[in-house]
Design a protein around this motif. Structure first.
Motif, PDB file in Angstrom:
ATOM      1  N   TYR A 135     -56.157  66.235  65.945  1.00 55.21           N
ATOM      2  CA  TYR A 135     -55.746  67.600  65.589  1.00 55.21           C
ATOM      3  C   TYR A 135     -54.704  67.544  64.485  1.00 55.21           C
ATOM      4  CZ  TYR A 135     -53.756  72.288  66.313  1.00 55.21           C
ATOM      5  OH  TYR A 135     -53.285  73.569  66.154  1.00 55.21           O
ATOM      6  N   ASP A 274     -64.234  68.725  70.455  1.00 49.89           N
ATOM      7  CA  ASP A 274     -62.926  68.988  71.058  1.00 49.89           C
ATOM      8  C   ASP A 274     -62.232  67.706  71.507  1.00 49.89           C
ATOM      9  OD1 ASP A 274     -63.218  71.916  71.011  1.00 49.89           O
ATOM     10  OD2 ASP A 274     -64.831  71.527  72.445  1.00 49.89           O
ATOM     11  N   LYS A 277     -58.328  66.820  71.027  1.00 51.19           N
ATOM     12  CA  LYS A 277     -57.761  68.015  70.411  1.00 51.19           C
ATOM     13  C   LYS A 277     -57.276  68.964  71.508  1.00 51.19           C
ATOM     14  CE  LYS A 277     -60.747  67.917  66.293  1.00 51.19           C
ATOM     15  NZ  LYS A 277     -61.801  68.652  65.550  1.00 51.19           N
ATOM     16  N   SER A 279     -58.172  71.812  72.098  1.00 45.65           N
ATOM     17  CA  SER A 279     -59.282  72.655  72.566  1.00 45.65           C
ATOM     18  C   SER A 279     -60.088  72.031  73.708  1.00 45.65           C
ATOM     19  CB  SER A 279     -60.219  72.975  71.397  1.00 45.65           C
ATOM     20  OG  SER A 279     -60.606  71.795  70.716  1.00 45.65           O
ATOM     21  N   ASP A 280     -59.758  70.803  74.122  1.00 44.65           N
ATOM     22  CA  ASP A 280     -60.439  70.180  75.260  1.00 44.65           C
ATOM     23  C   ASP A 280     -59.879  70.795  76.549  1.00 44.65           C
ATOM     24  OD1 ASP A 280     -61.698  68.594  77.126  1.00 44.65           O
ATOM     25  OD2 ASP A 280     -60.635  66.752  76.613  1.00 44.65           O
TER      26      ASP A 280
END
Length: 408
Positions: A135, A274, A277, A279-280
């Motif tokens: 990220y 993801d 990151k 977003s996982d």
């Protein structure tokens, strides 16, 4: 008459006792706790990781498992982070600002059997974006729902089921710390075991098992580490499209046990955009798929229950054949893809692939002058380039051939 009254009294007395009921905890509930923002990404040595360790220990205790660490359920280890990737970790350290303490959580089912099956999953992750994060935005919590709250949740699901059956082996359950920093917890356990590892039958590892895809592709690594594994996987499979890898060496904790001459199986549903990151997160996991994977692993364990101690077999280290390269395309390969070429499963921001207009789902079939037929030829092609080079890439996209220019 007095005898009848006594019996009635005892019945009434027992009925008044409060029955202890262990609450049912689902796979989703375990993941939801471990991947919550409150644990701040479970980075090794942090308060958030310790909260996760305490939660897992309580779950083990509630399930009726025995503590098998060096301090109850816990096995702590202190180390100084490596300053270069080839340096060996120093586990014996003096007090100092750079010292980190990780905690493995270890539990046991003692069936008084000769051999022990080891079942593992790492529970640490990247905190607010430690080394390894992909990220590039502002500081954010990396909750690691798939990596690897998913594996821990399946491990706990298996622990509950194995309390009730398959008594020809003992079972050791370990959730590892320090995996993201270099398999530190599993490496430490193998060197400082709390059981006789000569009696270890085989080891099952689950790392990222939360994103089962629509085609039900499931990767299983280490199938060559015992002669019986392939047959057992095939005989119990009526759901998955299996992608089997022979090698016992890979980027997860099973490698530590393979290096100790213990047969290993590692289960994995594949990388995604993801990965590593923020977003996982929990909402993206396939919980029904996780239960089906747990069922499959339980059936494998059940099938192997009467086979005694499995023979160990060395495998070729496939990573030794990986070409070295100085540049990257900036994509996440789909390691479960078994067609011709290299399918892209994710695009990294501000990298050559994104700048060239490549998309998730594209299949790279040519890079430079080299035809790409699989991951090996893709990496071979990539190894030919240096920073500053420009070349052509050819991909297939929705049945059409697309060509783009790549600037490394």
């Amino acid at each position: 008459m007095k005898h009848s009254i006594l019996i009635l009294f005892l019945v009434l007395l027992n009925s008044c006792k409060k029955e202890v009921v262990i609450p049912e905890v689902s796979i989703k509930e375990d993941v939801t706790f471990l991947a919550d923002d409150a644990l701040e990404g479970r980075q090794t040595g942090t308060v958030g990781e310790q909260k996760a360790a305490e939660y897992i220990a309580k779950r083990f205790q509630d399930l009726g498992l025995q503590a098998k660490g060096t301090d109850g359920f816990f096995q702590t280890f202190s180390f100084k982070p490596k300053t270069n990737p080839h340096q060996k970790v120093n586990y014996t350290v003096k007090d100092g600002d750079s010292t980190i303490t990780g905690t493995n959580v270890v539990a046991y089912i003692d069936n008084k059997a000769e051999n022990t099956v080891i079942i593992g999953a790492h529970y640490d992750h990247l905190g607010y974006g430690a080394e390894g994060s992909l990220y590039r935005g502002e500081k954010a919590i990396h909750n690691g729902a798939d990596d690897n709250a998913s594996g821990v949740a399946v491990l706990l699901n298996l622990a509950k089921r194995l309390m009730k059956g398959n008594i020809n082996n003992n079972y050791l359950f370990i959730t590892f710390s320090g995996e993201e920093m270099g398999l530190l917890g599993s490496n430490y356990f193998v060197k400082n075991p709390t059981i006789d590892t000569k009696k270890a039958n085989y080891m099952i590892n689950m790392d990222m098992v939360g994103r089962l895809k629509k085609d039900s592709t499931l990767a299983v690594y280490g199938v060559g580490t015992s002669p019986i594994f392939k047959q057992t996987l095939r005989a119990n499979n009526n759901r998955f499209k299996l992608v089997q890898k022979e090698s016992g060496v890979g980027p997860s904790d099973h490698t530590s046990f393979y290096n100790a001459d213990i047969p290993v199986l590692h289960f994995f549903t594949g990388q995604h955009e993801d990965y590593h990151k923020p977003s996982d997160d929990t909402a993206l996991l396939h919980f029904d798929g996780m239960q089906v994977i747990s069922n499959y692993i339980y059936e494998i364990i059940s099938d192997l229950d009467n086979n005694g101690k499995l023979p160990f077999r060395k495998t070729k280290n496939e990573s030794e054949d990986v070409p070295r390269f100085k540049v990257g395309l900036g994509v996440i390969p789909d390691y479960l893809y078994d067609g011709k070429g290299m399918r892209i499963d994710g695009i990294s921001e501000d990298k050559p692939a994104q700048k060239a207009g490549l998309q998730k789902g594209d299949v790279v079939i040519k890079l430079g002058d080299i035809d790409v037929v699989d991951m090996q030829t893709y990496m071979l092609a990539l190894s030919k380039f240096e920073k500053g080079n420009t070349t052509k890439v050819v991909v297939t996209r929705e049945g059409k051939t697309v060509e783009a220019e790549i600037n490394f």
